[in-house]
Design an enzyme around this catalytic site. Structure first.
Site, mmCIF file in Angstrom:
data_model
loop_
_atom_site.group_PDB
_atom_site.id
_atom_site.type_symbol
_atom_site.label_atom_id
_atom_site.label_comp_id
_atom_site.label_asym_id
_atom_site.label_seq_id
_atom_site.Cartn_x
_atom_site.Cartn_y
_atom_site.Cartn_z
ATOM 1 N N ILE A 684 -6.156 52.410 32.698
ATOM 2 C CA ILE A 684 -6.139 53.159 31.436
ATOM 3 C C ILE A 684 -4.815 53.872 31.208
ATOM 4 O O ILE A 684 -4.625 54.514 30.184
ATOM 5 C CB ILE A 684 -7.287 54.187 31.394
ATOM 6 C CG1 ILE A 684 -7.200 55.162 32.567
ATOM 7 C CG2 ILE A 684 -8.625 53.498 31.369
ATOM 8 C CD1 ILE A 684 -8.241 56.259 32.529
ATOM 9 N N GLY A 685 -3.902 53.781 32.153
ATOM 10 C CA GLY A 685 -2.601 54.428 31.971
ATOM 11 C C GLY A 685 -1.676 54.126 33.127
ATOM 12 O O GLY A 685 -2.109 53.754 34.215
ATOM 13 N N TYR A 689 4.927 57.711 38.433
ATOM 14 C CA TYR A 689 4.544 57.902 39.825
ATOM 15 C C TYR A 689 3.188 57.306 40.190
ATOM 16 O O TYR A 689 2.715 57.519 41.297
ATOM 17 C CB TYR A 689 4.549 59.405 40.158
ATOM 18 C CG TYR A 689 5.898 60.028 40.013
ATOM 19 C CD1 TYR A 689 6.849 59.902 41.018
ATOM 20 C CD2 TYR A 689 6.233 60.730 38.859
ATOM 21 C CE1 TYR A 689 8.110 60.465 40.887
ATOM 22 C CE2 TYR A 689 7.488 61.297 38.728
ATOM 23 C CZ TYR A 689 8.428 61.164 39.736
ATOM 24 O OH TYR A 689 9.672 61.724 39.600
ATOM 25 N N GLY A 690 2.535 56.594 39.294
ATOM 26 C CA GLY A 690 1.252 56.018 39.660
ATOM 27 C C GLY A 690 0.565 55.337 38.495
ATOM 28 O O GLY A 690 1.027 55.366 37.350
ATOM 29 N N ASP A 803 6.694 70.314 33.643
ATOM 30 C CA ASP A 803 6.701 69.014 32.965
ATOM 31 C C ASP A 803 5.735 69.021 31.786
ATOM 32 O O ASP A 803 4.907 68.119 31.638
ATOM 33 C CB ASP A 803 6.341 67.901 33.959
ATOM 34 C CG ASP A 803 6.744 66.511 33.449
ATOM 35 O OD1 ASP A 803 7.618 66.439 32.559
ATOM 36 O OD2 ASP A 803 6.187 65.510 33.939
#
Length: 972
Positions: A684-685, A689-690, A803
């Site tokens: 889903i995304g 970083y992952g 962030d």
């Protein structure tokens, strides 16, 4: 019973991982403690308590062992044979009430064999019955011993070890049948310890009567204390006899009656009852309107058919109530699981009652699973608590170090400034107030003139010879008398003048020297706290003595001070010029006249000048000495602070991340033991970083999102772990996405590069997608308020997000915002100055490495620009930058997003203030939230569904085709 093998294998796998984490922890702590030592003392340390290590090793190194107690040997044999699915243990049809049986231990062996083992580990050469003939069931003679074990010598204490090829035992598990026990508490404790000393015990108690005897209850009470309240599985075994006088309630007659009453009471059928029993559900007893359960919980539930209005109770009601009375069972049993995977509470397991022996195979697997989970989870909890204690200590130490580095230079500067002020003030007294000193001396002489003369008249000379008429006999005696009168008068006068002089500077002394002394003491305290040498400590003492000598002791004019001696010498020189006649008669009149002449010949002007001169001289010397000593102190602190900064950097970048890694492993071990590995479905995304996957449910939470991160090296591993630690310890807040748990997949990539799975709540979409899909203006304003609330909460916890951007704000079904992706979130004291974040949201000071939580205010200002613009296109001012370096250089020079003509004035002013280049000029988030609420309220009333002024589709200033996404791939 094959499921027991799976549970034992799972225990072994987790206990090995626990041992690895413990070993890594000990190595990590040793390195930290060695590094934490410095000339300034032990700046920080990490400690694994001996009790904690022993508790962890007790689980990591001891395999599971099913320890079987019972009313008699027959009950134990039923359980053992059911576990192994064969008649390995003799039946003891007559019980062993009057017999004496030895402890029997089953362990893995490729062939079926028996032997006797002594407590010291030696085997006992004994001619067992099993050696004489083939057997499949252990001969009773090999289990039974004499009534008095001491008569059999070593044989009486030996354990019968049975080797058997069974999958459950292959990985170290054992089944232990307890020996016969008498009523002695010491005997029970000794035999319990013998049964459990080498295993993690899983306790069973088998019974066959419908009511426990007094001996049974006494035994169970003692067992509670000796076992430290370990959970026990109580197993009701059935007999093969049909005679009800043996106490069994499972005869065919009673069973048929129960089926009939259940059918009548629940409007069910006999087939329904069988189905209930097969699913470990409900059975029936001889009471109307009651359903019964083979489990001890939940007792307040209602029959699944919905027709039974009574509470649920157990079939073996007498046994159940007896066990409730002595504390093994409860009519309101607690939860078996931890409801919050982030909690540090210990995992508790309830005792079980299995009164239907037919359900024993399935029910015992559940009890074994729960019990070994208890051992593993509690051991992992102990280890994780140790990790978190160390990490919390690191954060506190980092804050203390940061405070020390910030405050110490300020203290030194304060000391220098205060001493300078004091020096100038006292110099002003000595230089500019000469007339006041002269007047003070004159007034002092006049005020004490008569009292001094009277005092001199009563003075008794020492060391002088007189005749009967009090006439002095020698010239030397006259000189002595004169000198003593001088000393008397000048000493008294000196004390009076000194008192008035000190009172004239009392305000200065209280204002400066007290505060200054406390400041210096705090600067030097680190020497004492860290065991520094006396030489370094004497620096502080010397400074305080200099101050006292310059401003307190010398001005106090005590008789022993050099200041007084100087004044006396000056005054004596004035007195020496006085003329004397022939030796007079030394009486009261002579003494009065001598004292009056001395006072009359004193010059106030010369005395005032002398005092001022001495004050200036000593002030200059003391000031110079203080400056030298302060420079030495400053140099010492400078070197110390440099070392502290090095250690703080090492603490933040090396030690804390290393401990965080083992902390992540220990808490992930808990989660995987309790809830297993989450089942990931569609992607889903995807971020830098992952990768994020959806998950239907995990640990009772649904739906979930699983962020899978594969750290490429140890540094990324450690950094990820530290970020996870900060995130999971954030208290729940409605504006922050909750992190539910973590699991480490050690087999990912063939075991070469494990993956960390972070489990969190799954929301509808992020703010980036919402704006792109046309989220209305009022809703976007509400999300902005939500973001500020979330940032304020993080700041209240001492954390900085670093962030803030559109994709890190998720929206729920009601379009309310929640901040996520706390990957860069850290306490201010633990920030190492790294340049992190998304380029266009990064405040200018981030590039200097020195920044605080105001960088989140700047980032919100950029995010609010997108909210007001109503689109996700890059600001045209930033599109002109060819790369990140060009962008950062331009931002440092003042480049900001452009103003659209249709921006609301209040919104524009707010975002401009937020992205102010000077951090101190940015507004406080409380003020930002208040202004946003007023803006939101205004538009909610006037334009409830209106769009904010923004660029329309097809605008000539739309995103350029080639450059933007490639230059700033994560700019939202």
């Amino acid at each position: 019973m094959a499921s027991l093998t799976t549970e034992i294998n799972r225990f072994n796998s987790c206990s090995k991982r626990l041992q690895i984490i413990l070993d890594d922890t000990k190595r990590c702590f040793d390195d930290i403690n060695e590094s934490g030592r410095s000339e300034a003392g032990q700046l920080f340390s990490a400690e694994l308590l001996q009790e904690e290590e022993q508790e962890i090793l007790a689980t990591a190194r001891k395999p599971p062992g099913i320890v079987i107690f019972g009313q008699n040997a027959y009950c134990k044999s039923c359980v053992v044979n059911e576990i192994f699915s064969r008649n390995i243990f003799p039946r003891f049809e007559n019980g062993d009430i009057n017999g004496n049986n030895r402890m029997v231990q089953f362990k893995y062996g490729s062939n079926l064999s028996v032997g006797l083992s002594l407590p010291d580990g030696y085997d006992l050469a004994e001619n067992l019955e099993a050696y004489k003939r083939p057997w499949s069931t252990i001969p009773i003679e090999d289990i039974e011993i004499s009534e008095n074990p001491s008569l059999d010598g070593a044989n009486g204490t030996a354990v019968l070890e049975v080797s058997i090829n069974h999958s459950m035992l292959r990985h170290g598990a054992k089944v232990i049948v307890s020996p016969s026990m008498n009523d002695s508490g010491s005997d029970l404790e000794q035999k319990y310890s013998k049964c459990c000393e080498k295993v993690s015990p899983i306790l069973l108690f088998a019974f066959q009567t419908q009511e426990l005897t007094e001996n049974d209850l006494s035994f169970l009470k003692k067992l509670q204390t000796i076992s430290h309240y370990q959970p026990v599985c109580f197993v009701g075994v059935s007999t093969e006899k049909s005679d009800s006088s043996d106490g069994s309630r499972t005869t065919e007659k009673n069973l048929n009656a129960s089926k009939q009453k259940l059918e009548a009471g629940c409007n069910g059928s006999i087939e329904d009852l069988d189905d209930h029993e097969n699913q470990n559900h409900l059975t029936n007893i001889d009471e109307p309107n009651y359903c019964v359960s083979p489990m001890s919980s939940p007792l307040s539930s209602v029959c699944s058919k919905g027709t039974c209005k009574g509470r649920v109770i157990l079939t073996s009601s007498l046994v159940f109530h007896q066990l409730c009375d002595i504390g093994y069972l409860s009519e309101s049993p607690g939860s078996r699981n931890l409801t919050n995977t982030m909690a540090t509470d210990y995992y508790e397991v309830d005792s079980e009652l299995i009164d239907n022996f037919a359900s024993f195979p399935s029910r015992i697997v559940y009890f074994v699973q729960q019990t070994i989970q208890r051992y593993l989870v509690n051991a992992a909890t102990v280890l994780n608590n140790c990790h978190e204690r160390s990490l919390n200590m690191f954060i506190v130490s980092a804050f203390d170090m940061a405070r020390d580095m910030m405050i110490t230079p300020k203290k030194l500067e304060f000391a220098r400034g205060k001493e300078t002020e004091l020096y100038k003030s006292l110099m002003k007294i000595s230089v500019e107030k000469g007339d006041e000193i002269k007047l003070m001396i004159s007034e002092t002489i006049q005020s004490i003139h008569q009292s001094l003369v009277d005092k001199a008249a009563q003075y008794e000379f020492l060391g002088v010879d007189f005749d009967e008429q009090s006439v002095i006999l020698t010239t030397k005696g006259l000189k002595i008398c004169t000198y003593q009168i001088q000393e008397l008068v000048l000493g008294a006068l000196n004390q009076a003048i000194a008192g008035n002089l000190v009172r004239s500077v009392d305000v200065l002394r209280d204002t400066y020297t007290g505060t200054l002394s406390r400041c210096l003491e705090s600067l030097e305290r680190f020497d004492v706290d860290h065991g520094q040498s006396a030489n370094s400590k004497s620096t502080s003492e010397a400074l305080k003595q200099i101050l006292n000598a310059a401003y307190q002791v010398e001005i106090s004019l005590q008789s022993s001070s050099s200041f007084i001696r100087n004044i006396l010498e000056r005054m004596k020189q004035l007195v020496k010029a006085m003329p004397w006649s022939t030796p007079p008669r030394i009486d009261e009149e002579w003494k009065k006249k001598a004292a009056a002449d001395i006072l009359a010949n004193l010059s106030e002007a010369r005395l005032a000048k002398s005092i001022s001169s001495q004050i200036k001289e000593r002030l200059n010397k003391s000031h110079d000495a203080f400056a030298i000593a302060l420079r030495q102190l400053e140099q010492k602190h400078s070197g110390r602070l440099d070392k502290i900064e090095d250690e703080r950097l090492k603490l933040r970048k090396v030690h804390a991340p290393r401990v965080a890694k083992v902390a992540l492993e220990s808490t992930s071990l808990k989660d995987v033991i309790l809830h297993g590995t989450p089942q990931m479905s569609r992607e889903i995304g995807r971020g830098q970083y992952g990768v994020v996957y959806s998950c239907d449910s995990w640990s009772g939470f649904a739906p979930c999102a699983i962020k899978s991160v594969v750290p490429p090296d140890d540094k990324h591993w450690n950094d990820l772990a530290l970020e996870f630690y900060y995130t999971k310890n954030i208290p729940p807040h409605e504006r922050i996405v909750v992190l539910r748990g973590s699991v480490i997949d050690y087999m990912y990539g063939g075991g070469t590069s494990p993956a960390v799975l972070l489990i969190m709540d799954r929301l509808q979409r992020d703010l980036y997608a919402a704006i792109k899909q046309g989220l209305d203006w009022v809703s976007r304003l509400q999300v902005s308020i939500d973001v500020v609330e979330g940032i304020r909460f993080l700041h209240s916890q001492g954390l900085v997000h670093r962030d803030i951007k559109l994709k890190n704000v998720l929206l729920d079904k009601d379009n309310r915002g929640k901040i996520t992706d706390l990957g860069f979130c850290k306490p201010e004291a633990m920030m190492s100055g790294s340049i992190v974040g998304t380029p266009i949201h990064m405040a200018p000071e981030l590039f200097s490495g020195r920044y605080d939580n105001s960088v989140d205010v700047y980032a919100f200002g950029i995010l609010f620009w997108y909210v007001c613009a109503g689109h996700v296109k890059l600001p045209s001012a930033f599109e002109k930058c060819d790369n990140k370096d060009h962008l950062w250089t331009s931002v440092k020079k003042g480049l900001r997003p452009e103003k659209h003509l249709t921006f609301d004035a209040d919104c524009w002013n707010l975002m401009v203030e937020c992205w102010e280049g000077e951090p101190l000029k940015r507004p406080l988030l409380g003020n930002v939230e208040t202004r946003l609420q007023k803006i939101h309220e205004h538009f909610r009333k006037t334009q409830p569904r209106s769009e904010s002024p923004s660029l329309k589709k097809g605008d000539s200033r739309s995103r350029r085709i080639s450059g933007t996404r490639s230059r700033f791939p994560s700019n939202q």
